[in-house]
Motif scaffolding. Sequence first.
Motif, PDB file in Angstrom:
ATOM      1  N   GLY A   1       0.813  -1.265  -0.109  1.00 32.05           N
ATOM      2  CA  GLY A   1       0.017   0.121   0.132  1.00 32.05           C
ATOM      3  C   GLY A   1       0.950   1.317   0.092  1.00 32.05           C
ATOM      4  O   GLY A   1       0.429   2.115  -0.482  1.00 32.05           O
ATOM      5  N   GLU A   2       1.946   1.329   0.557  1.00 27.76           N
ATOM      6  CA  GLU A   2       2.738   2.399   0.789  1.00 27.76           C
ATOM      7  C   GLU A   2       3.525   2.737  -0.657  1.00 27.76           C
ATOM      8  O   GLU A   2       4.117   3.675  -0.768  1.00 27.76           O
ATOM      9  CB  GLU A   2       3.951   2.075   1.956  1.00 27.76           C
ATOM     10  N   LEU A   3       3.480   1.693  -1.620  1.00 24.66           N
ATOM     11  CA  LEU A   3       4.046   2.138  -2.741  1.00 24.66           C
ATOM     12  C   LEU A   3       3.386   3.112  -3.662  1.00 24.66           C
ATOM     13  O   LEU A   3       3.717   3.955  -4.371  1.00 24.66           O
ATOM     14  CB  LEU A   3       4.158   0.905  -3.827  1.00 24.66           C
ATOM     15  N   ASN A   4       2.037   3.428  -3.202  1.00 26.36           N
ATOM     16  CA  ASN A   4       1.245   4.569  -3.673  1.00 26.36           C
ATOM     17  C   ASN A   4       1.691   5.901  -2.904  1.00 26.36           C
ATOM     18  O   ASN A   4       1.335   6.926  -3.436  1.00 26.36           O
ATOM     19  CB  ASN A   4      -0.381   4.364  -3.430  1.00 26.36           C
ATOM     20  N   ASN A   5       2.315   5.918  -2.139  1.00 28.12           N
ATOM     21  CA  ASN A   5       2.786   7.197  -1.516  1.00 28.12           C
ATOM     22  C   ASN A   5       4.236   7.752  -1.809  1.00 28.12           C
ATOM     23  O   ASN A   5       4.710   8.421  -1.357  1.00 28.12           O
ATOM     24  CB  ASN A   5       2.722   6.830   0.348  1.00 28.12           C
ATOM     25  N   LEU A   6       4.928   7.051  -2.854  1.00 31.05           N
ATOM     26  CA  LEU A   6       6.180   7.329  -3.017  1.00 31.05           C
ATOM     27  C   LEU A   6       6.358   8.695  -3.990  1.00 31.05           C
ATOM     28  O   LEU A   6       7.375   9.215  -4.227  1.00 31.05           O
ATOM     29  CB  LEU A   6       7.040   6.232  -3.636  1.00 31.05           C
ATOM     30  N   GLY A   7       5.334   8.748  -4.804  1.00 30.22           N
ATOM     31  CA  GLY A   7       5.353   9.848  -5.872  1.00 30.22           C
ATOM     32  C   GLY A   7       5.605   9.291  -7.205  1.00 30.22           C
ATOM     33  O   GLY A   7       6.084   7.881  -7.473  1.00 30.22           O
ATOM     34  N   SER A   8       4.991   9.648  -8.140  1.00 31.78           N
ATOM     35  CA  SER A   8       5.187   9.021  -9.687  1.00 31.78           C
ATOM     36  C   SER A   8       6.418   8.590  -9.915  1.00 31.78           C
ATOM     37  O   SER A   8       7.405   9.340  -9.989  1.00 31.78           O
ATOM     38  CB  SER A   8       4.306   9.966 -10.632  1.00 31.78           C
ATOM     39  N   GLY A   9       6.528   7.607 -10.595  1.00 34.16           N
ATOM     40  CA  GLY A   9       7.802   7.076 -11.484  1.00 34.16           C
ATOM     41  C   GLY A   9       8.767   6.385 -10.669  1.00 34.16           C
ATOM     42  O   GLY A   9       9.811   5.880 -11.331  1.00 34.16           O
TER      43      GLY A   9
END
Length: 254
Positions: A162-170
């Motif tokens: 779920g935290e992969l969505n909080n990293l910022g695009s790219g």
Amino acid sequence: MTQAVREAGAVELILVRHGESHGNVAATLADQAGADIIEVPARDADVGLSATGQDQALALGRALSGVAEELRADAVVSSPYVRARQTAEIAVETAGWPVKVRTDERLRDRELGVLDMLTRRGVDRWHPDEAERRLWLGKFYYRPPGGESWADVVLRLRSVLGELNNLGSGHRVMLVCHDAVVLLVRYILEGMSEAEILDLAAGTSVLNASITRYVRPAGQGPWTLESFNVADHLTAQGVEVTEHAGDASVHPRR
């Protein structure tokens, strides 16, 4: 979670199983000898790579060194267990990637509780009631006393993913972990059923230092499995490919 967060996230996820460990070797030797106990030199979290495992980590790093700079992982996260951390650090250093390896305890291997260091034969002999309960429940839901079921591991992995969505695009992320973790990430990302993941586990051994890759170019929505359990980078460099599988008896008894 806001719409903006849902729409910004990692575009590539690379899963690497650690190189062969002393524990892998000891478990295989114990099974071959018909022993009850797996003779490992330390607690599970502290068991390091074998000489072959170190060679595999080096080969992984050499393969990663050929990745174009714009396609390199900009986040490398490892299980804190020594065998995984060694694999990650050797590979990143060998590849020349300017990234610091971080650890996350949620990526650790499944905890076996009272069954730790026992072979299948040892479980049958020393904990016959648990052996029977494991057969009845199957690997996904069976939780040994003091340990975890696969369902328990899934719960902690869901928060990591779920935290992969909080990293910022790219962002491109590499997770260095364990065979059960690789399989259970597939369970989560592909929406598998209990029967499907157990069928996969029964017929598939995640190879040491193998690479599994997911992509989603838009950084949102479902992931696409691009490759699974690839060890071509080892064979191409003349490094031994090792197969140390878990217990193949995974389905619940009907």
